[in-house]
Design a protein around this motif. Structure first.
Motif, short mmCIF file in Angstrom:
data_model
loop_
_atom_site.label_atom_id
_atom_site.label_comp_id
_atom_site.label_asym_id
_atom_site.label_seq_id
_atom_site.Cartn_x
_atom_site.Cartn_y
_atom_site.Cartn_z
N ARG A 66 0.84 -1.20 0.00
CA ARG A 66 0.00 0.00 0.00
C ARG A 66 0.88 1.25 0.00
NH1 ARG A 66 -2.14 1.76 4.71
NH2 ARG A 66 -2.14 -0.35 5.54
N LEU A 73 -15.25 1.23 7.99
CA LEU A 73 -15.73 1.16 6.60
C LEU A 73 -16.56 -0.09 6.36
CD1 LEU A 73 -12.61 2.39 4.58
CD2 LEU A 73 -14.64 3.68 5.30
N GLU A 74 -16.13 -1.21 6.97
CA GLU A 74 -16.76 -2.48 6.61
C GLU A 74 -17.80 -2.96 7.63
OE1 GLU A 74 -13.47 -5.14 6.05
OE2 GLU A 74 -12.52 -3.76 4.61
N ASP A 120 -11.13 6.35 3.52
CA ASP A 120 -10.35 5.37 2.76
C ASP A 120 -9.05 6.01 2.27
OD1 ASP A 120 -10.29 2.67 1.71
OD2 ASP A 120 -10.40 3.62 -0.27
N LEU A 155 1.60 -2.07 4.14
CA LEU A 155 2.38 -1.01 3.48
C LEU A 155 3.43 -1.63 2.55
CD1 LEU A 155 2.83 1.54 6.40
CD2 LEU A 155 1.62 1.93 4.24
N LEU A 178 -6.91 -0.96 2.05
CA LEU A 178 -6.49 -0.96 3.45
C LEU A 178 -6.22 -2.36 3.98
CD1 LEU A 178 -8.80 1.82 4.91
CD2 LEU A 178 -6.40 1.98 4.29
N ARG A 215 -21.38 8.28 2.58
CA ARG A 215 -20.50 7.72 1.54
C ARG A 215 -19.28 8.61 1.33
NH1 ARG A 215 -25.25 6.87 -2.19
NH2 ARG A 215 -26.07 4.84 -1.56
N THR A 232 -15.09 -1.55 -0.53
CA THR A 232 -16.14 -1.60 0.48
C THR A 232 -16.74 -0.21 0.64
OG1 THR A 232 -14.88 -3.27 1.60
CG2 THR A 232 -16.65 -2.24 2.84
N ASP A 233 -18.03 -0.14 0.40
CA ASP A 233 -18.73 1.12 0.61
C ASP A 233 -20.07 0.75 1.23
OD1 ASP A 233 -19.95 3.53 0.65
OD2 ASP A 233 -19.16 4.14 -1.31
N ASP A 280 -16.85 8.12 3.97
CA ASP A 280 -16.18 6.83 3.80
C ASP A 280 -15.03 6.95 2.80
OD1 ASP A 280 -17.54 5.38 5.61
OD2 ASP A 280 -18.91 4.39 4.22
N ARG A 281 -15.31 7.65 1.69
CA ARG A 281 -14.25 7.80 0.67
C ARG A 281 -13.08 8.58 1.25
NH1 ARG A 281 -18.68 8.04 -2.95
NH2 ARG A 281 -18.90 10.29 -2.68
N ALA A 333 -4.78 1.04 9.99
CA ALA A 333 -5.62 0.84 8.80
C ALA A 333 -6.76 -0.13 9.08
CB ALA A 333 -4.76 0.30 7.64
N ALA A 380 -6.61 6.90 5.09
CA ALA A 380 -6.01 5.77 5.80
C ALA A 380 -4.91 5.10 4.99
CB ALA A 380 -7.09 4.76 6.17
N GLN A 381 -4.78 5.43 3.73
CA GLN A 381 -3.83 4.71 2.88
C GLN A 381 -2.39 4.73 3.43
OE1 GLN A 381 -4.53 2.69 0.50
NE2 GLN A 381 -6.73 3.17 0.52
N PRO A 382 -1.90 5.84 3.97
CA PRO A 382 -0.50 5.82 4.44
C PRO A 382 -0.33 5.11 5.78
CG PRO A 382 -1.35 8.08 4.15
CD PRO A 382 -2.50 7.18 4.09
N LEU A 383 -1.41 4.69 6.41
CA LEU A 383 -1.29 4.17 7.78
C LEU A 383 -0.80 2.73 7.80
CD1 LEU A 383 -4.60 5.47 9.42
CD2 LEU A 383 -2.29 6.45 9.59
N ARG A 402 -10.73 0.20 8.64
CA ARG A 402 -11.54 -0.78 7.91
C ARG A 402 -12.75 -1.22 8.74
NH1 ARG A 402 -7.98 -5.60 6.32
NH2 ARG A 402 -9.94 -6.42 5.51
N ALA A 425 -22.49 2.26 2.42
CA ALA A 425 -23.68 2.96 1.96
C ALA A 425 -24.17 2.41 0.63
CB ALA A 425 -23.37 4.44 1.83
#
Lengths: 661, 303
Positions: A32, B201-202, B183, A47, A43, B176, A119-120, B179-180, B194, B186-189, B198, A122
């Motif tokens: 990532r 998000l999930e 997402d 990394l 996610l 939504r 994953t969304d 959430d975006r 992360a 959180a990418q650099p975490l 999730r 909504a």
């Protein structure tokens, strides 16, 4: 030695965006992190997730570097050597890397694409799914079908399938066939069916019950078909009488008289009943079932008076007086003996208001027998007979309650009179000779034989009792002279004289029979046939259409014992003749029943005294099994023919005489 | 325009600044339709039933089998059938023979009068049988209907206040969008952080199951869990060093998402309360119709 990386991304409209890069390294990193050669924005990816090393042409070594095993061909491995010719696929979180041979030699192509959509939450559910219950709850239509179906199956289909004829419980049938005796008065709830209910069990059509059955019928709770014999037909009398035989439960009156006497049904309800072919006067017209424990027997208080108020207007030839209510209940009309007879006595009903006279044929003055100071009282004391508080003969010495305590046992001469009126006429040594009761023709012969025997073979110690009044001290002398017989002719004359005397005919004093009976002289030449005793008929029940439980009235007006008896039977103490009717009048009953004047007011409904299913005679089960029941005679007969004469009030009988001496 | 003109005229006449709007444009709910005409009819019907019950004296005691009992039963059964026809009537768009509002008004008030008529028809005799089953089902239908009237009277205002001009799709879109952003942020975490994102998000179910919808409470909501965990992390970092700005950004986003979720769930709770009674009212009505058939048929089968 190089990798060609093709990263595929989805466009919003569904199309693919493919970006291709060439990496001239033998080793590339996947993760990532932004520093990775193949960056996966997921996610779930570490990394630095994995490392790919090109070993030789056609083989790539894969190693997990993020601590999470890689999924290759369905297996999770930390490292693997992959032959590119097999076009292996490596799954990393939501992404998949597929290795293939590149276009140029020594070149390996890696296709990276997202295989599981981002994953969304909504997006996962539609707006309706989130904001309405449509996807949370089963559909209303489905629920409606299920519930309605369930109701129809349990409430209709199963019962329809199960309904049909039922066997009747034998013990209930037997109980229904037993007539109800007088003792049943006031206890109109038979405790039947208790155990039957417990073993009643389940029947699908029980859900159709409109309420619990009465106690008596509770055993039929799971046997709907016992009464409901035909669908869509109201319960018919035939179902009732299959258990309740007319013998045990007679009709109130014959059907035609009931039809004439019944209040003509009018109005809306009657019209409906007529339209639905529900005739009046069915069992179920009065006995409403499924109304709880007492249901079938709950009848309105006005039920009787509805008809009996104006009965004579409809039933022209009825002998029954109209009864509009208890206050206007007619005076009692006791059933009295009008002609006493050994075989066919006749009775008539005379109102107490019409100076009734009973012609039982018996001579019995109550006043003498109730005195506390006369010879009767003396006899009671000497013989230790049952006495009342004042020493007089107790009422129940003669009027013995029956087993129910409602009425009294028939009066018997030997039992109730014989202690004093013992019919002894002579003494032979130590033996007292008595005459038989009820056999006048035997009596004359016995007396005659006694005198003839004494003439032929006189014995000492034989003594004939005299019954006529004598001066004191002369009695023994007279008795001895009576037996000094010198010839058979004299014996015969003395015998005939003794017969006449003992019978007490022609008003002669000192007779044994005529103390209680009317004796007639027929004038027959033979002394044995000369005297007849008038028949006696004692009514066993003066008010046969009613029931008066004497045992519930032992205390009256704070009096007990005989004092209570004579409070109602007022004339007893002064009655000089058995022609007196000593019954209390209806006003006596009203002193307590249905009166608002007394603190001890006791409710009085018709059924307190009367029964409906007691037949036209009103006696119902009283005379079950007796020959008098069917012809509906108003009373039983206790008739006896008795010997002896005399109409005086003097004490009679050997014992009575001896007591007086 | 006509109403406005009338309003102006009224204001002139009365001289007051605020004047009641003319009748035509005030909202008249189904409860007060035509000056509560159906309320009066229903009250009359109930009073009549009570009078019939009191002034007839069936022997040995009151029950559904007396003349009054049959009369009340017939009226009750006809009412039940008519009341259930609202399901058909509301699907037909017409103003005749009665407006749907008038029909609803009659539905409500005549339905309420059934409490009196039905109860008197029983003669207060209940038991474990198909007849009492019909009565109980009827009462379930009526009581759920009463609940329906109450929530229809109280909740729409609250529902509107809670929405704050946002439509349902807008509420969803706000979540939504968050959430975006989460997402991306959180990418650099690292994996642990992360994974927490999730979870949000999930494992966030906006609506949830029936109970969660009715209460509006979701103690195990992924977003709440993620927010609490990241809050704890931030708090921990604050004690030693300056917190990771990427984490504080995530925390900020999670708090906004929690607020958006809370609003949506309040909305869902009220919507659920507005809808749930029909899941009882409608199926119980059909069960009642079935029980009514069994009741009437069985009474005459075992007459």
């Amino acid at each position: 030695m190089s990798f060609v990386v093709r990263q595929i991304a989805k466009r919003a409209d569904g199309g693919d965006i493919i970006r291709t890069r060439t990496l001239d390294n033998a080793e590339i990193t996947v993760g990532r992190g932004t520093d990775c050669d193949i960056q996966l924005a997921d996610l779930g990816v570490m990394l630095r997730h994995a490392r790919l090393l090109q070993l030789s042409d056609g083989t790539v070594a894969v190693e997990a570097t993020g601590g999470i095993p890689l999924e290759i061909g369905g297996k999770f491995v930390n490292r693997a050597d992959l032959a590119v010719a097999d076009e292996p696929a490596i799954n990393i979180a939501s992404h998949r890397l597929t290795l293939t041979k590149g276009d140029a030699p020594g070149e390996i192509a890696i296709t990276a694409e997202r295989v599981i959509a981002a994953t969304d939450a909504a997006d996962a559910a539609s707006e309706t799914g989130i904001f309405s219950l449509r996807e949370t709850m089963p559909s209303k239509r489905g629920l409606a079908w299920v519930l309605a179906g369930l109701v129809l199956i349990i409430g209709l289909a199963l019962p329809l399938f199960m309904m049909g004829a039922n066997d009747l419980p034998a013990d209930m049938v037997a109980a229904a066939a037993r007539p109800e005796g007088v003792s049943g008065a006031g206890k109109l709830v038979p405790s039947l069916g208790g155990d039957d209910v417990k073993k009643a069990g389940y029947s699908a059509d029980m859900v159709w019950t409109s309420g619990p059955l009465s106690t008596a019928h509770a055993g039929l709770s799971n046997k709907c078909g016992a009464c409901h014999t035909q669908p869509f037909v109201s319960v018919t009398d035939s179902a009732c009488v299959s258990c309740h035989k007319p013998d045990a439960t007679p009709d109130h009156a014959s059907a035609d008289r009931m039809a004439t006497g019944r209040l003509p049904a009018g109005g809306f309800e009657a019209g409906i009943h007529k339209g639905l072919n529900l005739p009046e006067g069915r069992c179920a017209s009065c006995h409403k079932e499924h109304e709880g424990p007492r249901g079938a027997l709950m009848v309105a208080a006005s039920f009787c008076t509805d008809c009996h108020t104006g009965l004579s207007g409809r039933l022209k030839n009825t002998k029954i007086t109209n009864v509009p209510n208890w206050e206007d209940h007619p005076q009692f009309k006791p059933t009295l003996v009008s002609v006493a007879s050994l075989t066919a006595p006749t009775f008539e009903r005379v109102s107490l208001a019409d100076k009734p006279v009973e012609r039982s044929g018996l001579i019995y003055p109550h006043d003498i027998h109730q005195s506390a100071t006369n010879g009767v009282a003396n006899m009671v004391q000497k013989q230790g007979l049952a006495a009342g508080a004042n020493g007089a003969l107790a009422c129940n010495y003669c009027h013995t309650p029956d087993s129910d305590g409602v009425r009294f046992k028939p009066i018997e001469m030997e039992k109730n009179c014989g202690a004093c009126h013992d019919l002894a006429f002579a003494k032979d040594g130590g033996i007292v000779r008595t005459l038989p009761h009820g056999k006048p023709e035997q009596v004359a012969g016995i007396i005659r034989d006694f005198y003839l025997g004494q003439a032929l073979s006189p014995r000492a110690g034989v003594q004939r009792f005299a019954f006529e009044r004598r001066a004191p001290g002369k009695l023994a002398e007279v008795e001895l002279a009576d037996l000094r017989i010198t010839s058979t002719g004299e014996a015969r004359a003395r015998g005939d004289a003794a017969i006449a005397q003992i019978f007490g005919a022609d008003g002669k004093a000192g007779g044994l029979c005529s103390d209680c009976h009317v004796v007639n002289n027929t004038g027959a030449p033979n002394a044995a046939e000369r005297y007849t005793v008038a028949p006696v008929t004692l009514a066993s029940h003066y008010l046969p259409k009613g029931r008066f439980p004497h045992n519930q009235h032992k205390t009256y007006d704070r009096k007990t014992g005989d004092a209570a008896c004579v409070t109602c039977h007022k004339g007893v103490m002064v009655s000089k003749a058995s022609t007196d009717v000593l019954l209390p009048s209806v006003t006596q009953c009203r002193d307590c029943h249905g009166s608002s004047n007394v603190a001890t007011n006791v409710a009085a409904t018709c059924s307190t005294c009367h029964g409906y299913h007691y037949g036209e005679g009103g006696q119902g089960g009283d005379f079950a099994g007796s020959p008098h029941r069917k012809p509906a005679k108003p009373a039983t007969v206790a008739a006896r023919a008795l010997p002896v004469k005399l109409g005086s009030a003097a004490p009679v009988g050997a014992k009575a005489r001896r007591a007086a001496v | 325009m006509a109403g406005q003109a009338a309003g102006n005229a009224n204001r002139k006449a009365s001289g007051k600044a605020i004047v009641r709007a003319p009748r035509e444009i005030t909202h008249e709910g189904f409860l007060t339709h035509r000056r509560s005409r159906w309320l009066k009819i229903a009250l009359f019907l109930s009073a009549l039933a009570i009078a019939v019950y009191i002034f007839t004296d069936p022997q040995p005691r009151a029950n559904g089998g007396s003349v009054a009992g049959y009369a009340l039963g017939t009226i009750g059964a006809l009412l039940i059938v008519w009341l259930s026809l609202i399901g058909l009537r509301k699907r037909i768009i017409t103003s005749k023979p009665y407006s749907l509002k008038g029909w609803t008004s009659a539905h409500v008030y005549l339905g309420l009068s059934l409490i009196v008529i039905g109860t008197l028809h029983t003669g207060f005799q209940l038991g474990w049988n198909v007849h009492s089953a019909a009565y109980v089902l009827m009462m379930i239908v009526i009581l759920s209907g009463i609940y329906g009237i109450i929530v229809y009277g109280r909740l729409p205002g609250k529902l509107s206040a809670n929405r704050q001009e946002a439509t349902q799709p807008q509420m969803l879109e706000a979540i939504r969008a968050l959430d975006r952003q989460l997402d991306t942020a959180a990418q650099p975490l690292g994996k642990d952080e992360a994974d927490l994102v999730r979870v949000s998000l999930e494992q966030t179910d906006i609506g949830g199951n029936l109970w969660q919808r009715l209460t509006g409470q979701q103690p195990n909501c992924g977003t709440a869990k993620a927010r609490d965990a990241i809050q704890a992390l931030v708090n921990q970092q604050m004690r030693t060093v300056k917190p990771d700005p990427r984490l504080t950004q995530i925390l900020f986003l999670l708090e906004r998402k929690s607020a958006a979720l809370a609003q949506a769930r309040r909305h869902i709770r009220m919507k659920t309360q507005l809808e749930i009674w029909l899941y009882l009212h409608v199926p119980a009505t059909f069960a009642l119709l079935a029980a009514l058939i069994a009741h009437i048929l069985s009474v005459f089968l075992y007459w």
